[in-house]
Design an enzyme around this catalytic site. Structure first.
Site, PDB file in Angstrom:
ATOM      1  N   HIS A 279      43.933  32.357  43.007  1.00 28.92           N
ATOM      2  CA  HIS A 279      43.835  32.897  44.315  1.00 28.92           C
ATOM      3  C   HIS A 279      44.130  32.542  44.957  1.00 28.92           C
ATOM      4  O   HIS A 279      43.079  31.399  45.485  1.00 28.92           O
ATOM      5  CB  HIS A 279      43.100  34.210  44.483  1.00 28.92           C
ATOM      6  CG  HIS A 279      40.843  33.510  44.119  1.00 28.92           C
ATOM      7  ND1 HIS A 279      40.918  34.072  45.849  1.00 28.92           N
ATOM      8  CD2 HIS A 279      40.273  33.834  42.916  1.00 28.92           C
ATOM      9  CE1 HIS A 279      39.290  33.057  46.066  1.00 28.92           C
ATOM     10  NE2 HIS A 279      39.188  33.347  44.413  1.00 28.92           N
ATOM     11  N   ASP A 291      37.270  27.562  46.244  1.00 26.32           N
ATOM     12  CA  ASP A 291      37.084  29.100  45.912  1.00 26.32           C
ATOM     13  C   ASP A 291      38.559  29.233  46.670  1.00 26.32           C
ATOM     14  O   ASP A 291      38.428  29.849  47.650  1.00 26.32           O
ATOM     15  CB  ASP A 291      36.506  29.611  45.774  1.00 26.32           C
ATOM     16  CG  ASP A 291      36.121  31.284  45.670  1.00 26.32           C
ATOM     17  OD1 ASP A 291      37.465  31.132  44.384  1.00 26.32           O
ATOM     18  OD2 ASP A 291      35.279  31.832  45.825  1.00 26.32           O
ATOM     19  N   GLU A 325      42.078  38.582  45.441  1.00 28.00           N
ATOM     20  CA  GLU A 325      40.826  38.619  44.595  1.00 28.00           C
ATOM     21  C   GLU A 325      39.113  38.843  45.162  1.00 28.00           C
ATOM     22  O   GLU A 325      38.942  39.367  44.683  1.00 28.00           O
ATOM     23  CB  GLU A 325      40.725  37.146  44.388  1.00 28.00           C
ATOM     24  CG  GLU A 325      40.219  37.362  42.222  1.00 28.00           C
ATOM     25  CD  GLU A 325      38.700  36.475  42.357  1.00 28.00           C
ATOM     26  OE1 GLU A 325      37.649  36.668  42.258  1.00 28.00           O
ATOM     27  OE2 GLU A 325      38.164  35.897  44.188  1.00 28.00           O
ATOM     28  N   GLU A 326      39.200  37.494  46.097  1.00 25.24           N
ATOM     29  CA  GLU A 326      37.994  37.346  47.244  1.00 25.24           C
ATOM     30  C   GLU A 326      37.203  39.394  47.158  1.00 25.24           C
ATOM     31  O   GLU A 326      36.322  39.811  47.273  1.00 25.24           O
ATOM     32  CB  GLU A 326      37.738  37.299  48.229  1.00 25.24           C
ATOM     33  CG  GLU A 326      37.576  35.638  47.799  1.00 25.24           C
ATOM     34  CD  GLU A 326      36.512  34.853  47.074  1.00 25.24           C
ATOM     35  OE1 GLU A 326      35.792  35.531  46.888  1.00 25.24           O
ATOM     36  OE2 GLU A 326      36.851  33.818  46.981  1.00 25.24           O
ATOM     37  N   ASP A 353      40.037  29.393  38.141  1.00 25.68           N
ATOM     38  CA  ASP A 353      39.215  29.707  39.356  1.00 25.68           C
ATOM     39  C   ASP A 353      37.540  29.540  39.457  1.00 25.68           C
ATOM     40  O   ASP A 353      37.119  30.463  39.620  1.00 25.68           O
ATOM     41  CB  ASP A 353      39.285  31.769  39.280  1.00 25.68           C
ATOM     42  CG  ASP A 353      38.347  32.200  41.476  1.00 25.68           C
ATOM     43  OD1 ASP A 353      38.375  31.360  42.114  1.00 25.68           O
ATOM     44  OD2 ASP A 353      38.689  33.044  40.897  1.00 25.68           O
ATOM     45  N   HIS A 423      31.481  30.305  48.509  1.00 25.35           N
ATOM     46  CA  HIS A 423      31.549  31.469  49.813  1.00 25.35           C
ATOM     47  C   HIS A 423      30.695  30.731  51.219  1.00 25.35           C
ATOM     48  O   HIS A 423      29.686  31.427  51.870  1.00 25.35           O
ATOM     49  CB  HIS A 423      31.105  32.746  49.092  1.00 25.35           C
ATOM     50  CG  HIS A 423      31.241  33.485  47.884  1.00 25.35           C
ATOM     51  ND1 HIS A 423      31.239  34.401  47.259  1.00 25.35           N
ATOM     52  CD2 HIS A 423      33.362  33.158  47.815  1.00 25.35           C
ATOM     53  CE1 HIS A 423      31.989  34.765  46.188  1.00 25.35           C
ATOM     54  NE2 HIS A 423      33.102  33.913  46.350  1.00 25.35           N
TER      55      HIS A 423
END
Length: 467
Positions: A279, A291, A325-326, A353, A423
């Site tokens: 993503h 990520d 995606e997030e 991912d 994140h």
């Protein structure tokens, strides 16, 4: 005698084919490690563009950049697939402190969770109720929660070797904590960062209010693991301490973005599709290198490595860089929706991912029959220390493609350091190792090569290999 000669000819054919596969896979790894492009692409995504929150200018720049780079590879097709995505913005930096008595405060590290509303302009200050689960919240009820800030403090389970299992065991408090606490009259939610390490980085991530009325929606933020420990200890000494936080995030109108798609058209079965992807969006605190910039550039390099290795796929191979995606999964859903509408036959999908760390193997979402045949390929990967072939989940973006005819798989790198960066502001390019990233790209390419060559119905065991 005739039957013996026939059997010998079959065994010789199998041995020759196995050696051909071993040679092609060796070429793929050699090309990736000596002439890879993934690290160079990631450098640009991370350091020249940065965090790529859905709907942001940086996400738009990432779409333009990756499309241009795919076009340079001389693929048969490169195109953008429109998709509407949410646009949530963080606003001014968050601020928080613990107040033990009037005027005596200790600053702590927080960040708003994606999708959260803002605090009132002057922030929120209230007493704190610490809980370890959503069930405990319900047990306390409105009487003990109303007017207070709920502090969810369930850590990841440290003795689980599979860190994604540990993540799954506590992420519900991040995703649904504000929704559930709001029902009992809480004024805000603070959630322990989903991280195995004790550090000062708050980790964001998506949250949802579900169908909770606007009047019951409350601001939600993550607190670093060090500061979660501090807050818990201080509450143990004094239940009357107060917590203050302010954040300025907003949910704006949806905007148009794109999935980025490139294709090598199959030479024998052009209407059978194999896809590989990651993503393109990320959170905004770091630059999204692990990520999921890593997964995107690895997936891009799969097509380049096939071309560089002189392998002409039988089936059409697509790289798909999914958007959103997030905080919505809209890119994955849009791709599956369009594929279904067109009647496209997808036979295999592989997603990366889980970070750009050393690859260990794959998990497969498929029938037992197919999985048992895939296990015959393990010998081909052993020279590269790839031993992990297990049934399990694949990836969020390829999940919407699932049906009875497709095999889904996920690349599984070593996950022990992944949630240190997940994140958070330290998900940056300097934490990606070039060689590990390139090993991952080669590992993905090798699996795509095998699925393309043998399909999912004619896979045969290849266990007799020569050095």
């Amino acid at each position: 005698m005739r039957n013996i000669l026939f059997l010998l000819s079959i065994l010789v054919s199998i041995s020759v084919t196995a050696q051909e596969d071993a040679d092609n896979i060796k070429k793929i790894y050699s090309t990736s490690l000596t002439n890879g492009k993934s690290y160079e692409w990631l450098d640009h995504l991370s350091n020249q563009i940065g965090g790529r929150l859905s709907g942001s200018l940086n996400a738009e720049k990432a779409v333009e950049y990756t499309k241009e780079e795919l076009e340079k590879l001389g693929l048969d097709k490169v195109w953008l697939q429109p998709v509407m995505v949410p646009r949530w913005v963080r606003g001014a930096p968050e601020f928080a402190y613990i107040e033990t008595s009037p005027g005596k405060t200790t600053s702590v590290n927080i960040c708003a969770l994606g999708g959260s509303i803002a605090t009132p302009s002057g922030g929120i200050k209230a007493n704190v109720v610490e809980v370890k689960s959503l069930d405990e919240l319900e047990t306390l009820g409105k009487e003990k929660i109303e007017g207070k800030i709920v502090f969810f403090n369930r850590p990841m389970q440290a003795d689980l070797i599979n860190t994604f299992e540990a993540y799954g065991g506590c992420v519900d408090q991040r995703y649904a904590g504000a929704r559930e606490a709001g029902k009992f009259g809480a004024v805000g939610v603070i959630v322990r960062s989903v991280n195995l390490r004790l550090d000062d980085y708050p980790h964001t991530g998506s949250m949802s209010y579900g169908d909770l009325p606007n009047s019951q929606r409350i601001p939600s933020a993550a607190i670093s693991t060090n500061d979660a420990e501090l807050l818990s200890n201080m509450l143990g000494l004094n239940k009357d301490i107060k917590f203050y936080f302010s954040q300025h995030c907003q949910q704006l109108k949806d905007v148009q973005s794109y999935n980025v798609i490139g294709e090598i058209t199959g030479s024998e079965f052009p209407n059978e599709y194999i896809i590989v992807g990651g993503h393109l969006d990320s959170w905004d605190l770091g630059d999204g290198s692990h990520d999921d910039g890593a997964g995107c550039v690895q997936s891009m390099d799969v097509l380049r490595l096939l071309k560089e290795s002189g392998i002409k796929p039988k089936r059409s191979i697509r790289v798909v860089l999914f958007m959103n995606e997030e905080n919505g999964l809209r890119g994955g859903r849009k791709y599956a929706e369009v594929a279904k509408a067109k009647g496209e036959k997808h036979v295999f999908a592989l997603e990366s991912d889980s970070g750009g760390f050393t690859p260990r193997g794959f998990t497969f979402d498929c029938s037992d029959a197919v999985f048992n045949k895939v296990l015959g390929w393990k010998e081909l990967f052993k020279p590269y220390l790839i031993h992990y072939f297990e049934k399990g989940g694949s990836g969020a973006d390829i999940g919407p493609l699932k049906d009875d005819n497709i095999v889904l798989a996920g690349l599984r790198p070593d996950s022990q350091r992944y949630f240190d960066h997940h994140h958070a502001a330290n998900d940056t390019f300097e934490h990606v190792n070039k060689r590990e990233l390139e090993l991952g790209a080669a590992t993905m390419t090798a699996l795509v090569y095998l699925f393309d060559k043998y399909g999912t119905e004619t896979i045969t065991d290849k266990t007799e290999l020569k050095d």
